[in-house]
Design an enzyme around this catalytic site. Structure first.
Site, PDB file in Angstrom:
ATOM      1  N   LYS A   1      -2.180 -16.861  -9.977  1.00 50.99           N
ATOM      2  CA  LYS A   1      -2.087 -17.941  -8.970  1.00 50.99           C
ATOM      3  C   LYS A   1      -1.587 -19.267  -9.543  1.00 50.99           C
ATOM      4  CE  LYS A   1      -6.773 -19.486  -9.639  1.00 50.99           C
ATOM      5  NZ  LYS A   1      -8.172 -19.146  -9.526  1.00 50.99           N
TER       6      LYS A   1
ATOM      7  N   ARG B   1     -20.297 -21.631  -6.182  1.00 53.33           N
ATOM      8  CA  ARG B   1     -19.118 -21.533  -5.360  1.00 53.33           C
ATOM      9  C   ARG B   1     -19.330 -20.251  -4.565  1.00 53.33           C
ATOM     10  NH1 ARG B   1     -12.990 -21.475  -7.695  1.00 53.33           N
ATOM     11  NH2 ARG B   1     -13.432 -19.254  -7.843  1.00 53.33           N
TER      12      ARG B   1
HETATM   13  C1  PLP Z   1      -8.588 -18.788 -10.731  1.00 52.77           C
HETATM   14  C2  PLP Z   1      -9.592 -17.760 -10.943  1.00 52.77           C
HETATM   15  C3  PLP Z   1      -9.723 -17.138 -12.196  1.00 52.77           C
HETATM   16  C4  PLP Z   1      -8.898 -17.521 -13.396  1.00 52.77           C
HETATM   17  O1  PLP Z   1      -9.409 -18.680 -13.963  1.00 52.77           O
HETATM   18  P1  PLP Z   1      -8.758 -19.306 -15.299  1.00 52.77           P
HETATM   19  O2  PLP Z   1      -9.654 -20.431 -15.622  1.00 52.77           O
HETATM   20  O3  PLP Z   1      -7.387 -19.741 -14.921  1.00 52.77           O
HETATM   21  O4  PLP Z   1      -8.751 -18.255 -16.330  1.00 52.77           O
HETATM   22  C5  PLP Z   1     -10.666 -16.145 -12.322  1.00 52.77           C
HETATM   23  N1  PLP Z   1     -11.435 -15.780 -11.289  1.00 52.77           N
HETATM   24  C6  PLP Z   1     -11.351 -16.351 -10.073  1.00 52.77           C
HETATM   25  C7  PLP Z   1     -12.227 -15.890  -8.973  1.00 52.77           C
HETATM   26  C8  PLP Z   1     -10.427 -17.364  -9.854  1.00 52.77           C
HETATM   27  O5  PLP Z   1     -10.333 -17.934  -8.649  1.00 52.77           O
END
Ligand code: PLP
Length: 354
Positions: free
Chosen positions: A36, A131
């Site tokens: 993302k 969250r």
């Molecule tokens: C964005 C996201 C990640 C990745 O997090 P990073 O800090 O970029 O490694 C992992 N799990 C969820 C649910 C996320 O939304």
């Protein structure tokens, strides 16, 4: 190709993946590559796969659909809990999703049956970041409900910290996941294939000791894409931080006072500007603004210049000490995760692999 332009080093993304997959696999952990941060930009995702990533996750169905239409050839999971209004897309395009609402999973099961598919579910447990996720005391009961939906396969449990509440990953909050998994396996006589223990912030635990405890997946975005760990405010050892640069073009350079002339109201975003009077300075305007980028997340590569502010379409720099900057000059910036996210999303920003 024009400017502003985000240049991404294919080889550095690939090497970050190679390093992290090796590092994690030594502890029995597979990486879900999270796309993302770059809006699942295809050449970047391909670099991730070349670096050894075998499973992907994204928070947006549009990104997942684009990856699948490009025949990416690996499983892709929806990592944001799904909207009721997108469930058809979810079962059609993704192999699995992260979930926390029984009503959604019931509807998901219904759609999966319509398409004759088995949809994998990772049940999210909230271990304290507040969250998404089910509170630990409700997990076992919820698992019982999920097992009643034959079109769903409960693949495992997952947790996320360090995103909203800024709660740091710890052996204690990881342990909650492991204990719950054991309890569930015993109570229902099933095996949970996946325990998804967190994101980039969790890597720091792996470096100190064996994460062990049955955790066998980390979901990594930031560490791969930028070599940083914002939650712990550090560089990720073994990875390159020099994976991408923003280049933007100078459209005005003039000597001007540093303090505005006239009565001060609010800026274009409704804030009252706080501006220090530093006398006359040589100021450059770069063709880039808040519509493209979270400008607080930019750092000029040339340390002798300084960002003094910005509006929707203009970024202001103090270039008093940079004699070589003129109209048409290109200024380079390093980016944080937040800046990368916004730059990737802006259609005004060109993306180039270098
Ligand atoms: C964005 C996201 C990640 C990745 O997090 P990073 O800090 O970029 O490694 C992992 N799990 C969820 C649910 C996320 O939304």
């Amino acid at each position: 190709m024009g400017y502003p332009r985000l240049e991404i080093a294919e080889s550095k993304i690939r090497l970050n993946c190679e390093y992290l997959t090796n590092f994690c696999s030594r502890q029995g952990i597979a990486i879900m590559g999270i796309t993302k941060g770059v809006s699942a930009l295809l050449p970047v995702v391909k670099a991730m796969l070349r670096g050894g990533i075998e499973k992907l996750g994204d928070s947006r169905m549009k990104n997942i659909r684009a990856l699948k239409e490009a025949e990416i050839g690996v499983p892709v999971y929806l990592i944001r809990i799904p909207m009721l209004s997108e469930l058809e897309e979810v079962v059609y395009w993704s192999e699995g999703s992260f979930n926390s609402e029984v009503d959604v999973m019931q509807a998901l099961a219904h759609k999966a049956k319509l398409y004759n598919k088995t949809h994998k579910v990772i049940l999210l447990v909230d271990v304290g970041d507040l969250r998404e996720g089910i509170l630990p005391e409700d997990v076992s009961k919820t698992v019982g409900q999920i097992l009643d939906f034959p079109a769903l396969e409960l693949e495992g449990l997952g947790t996320n910290v360090g995103c909203y509440g800024g709660v740091l990953p710890s052996p204690e909050n990881i342990r909650i996941l492991f204990d719950l998994a054991q309890e569930i396996e015993k109570r229902y006589g099933i095996r949970l294939k996946t325990l998804s223990g967190g994101n980039t912030a969790t890597l720091s635990l792996l470096e100190k000791s064996n994460l062990g405890q049955g955790i066998n997946q980390l979901r990594l975005g930031e560490a791969i894409l930028l070599g940083t760990d914002a939650t712990n405010h550090r560089a990720v050892p073994g990875t390159s931080m020099d994976t991408m640069r923003l280049k933007a073009e100078v459209i005005e350079v003039k000597w001007k006072p540093s303090y505005p002339i006239g009565k001060i109201g609010r800026d274009a975003f409704g804030n009252i500007p706080v501006i220090e009077d530093r006398g006359e300075m040589r100021r450059a305007i770069v063709a880039l603004g808040r519509q493209d980028c979270r400008i607080e997340g930019l750092t000029p590569v040339d340390q002798s210049m300084e960002i003094i502010g910005g509006s929707s379409d203009h970024l202001l720099l103090d270039v008093t000490r940079c004699a070589d900057i003129g109209i048409g000059s290109l200024v380079e910036f390093k980016v944080t995760y937040a800046a990368m996210l916004s730059l990737s999303t802006s259609s005004y920003v060109e993306k180039a692999m270098v």
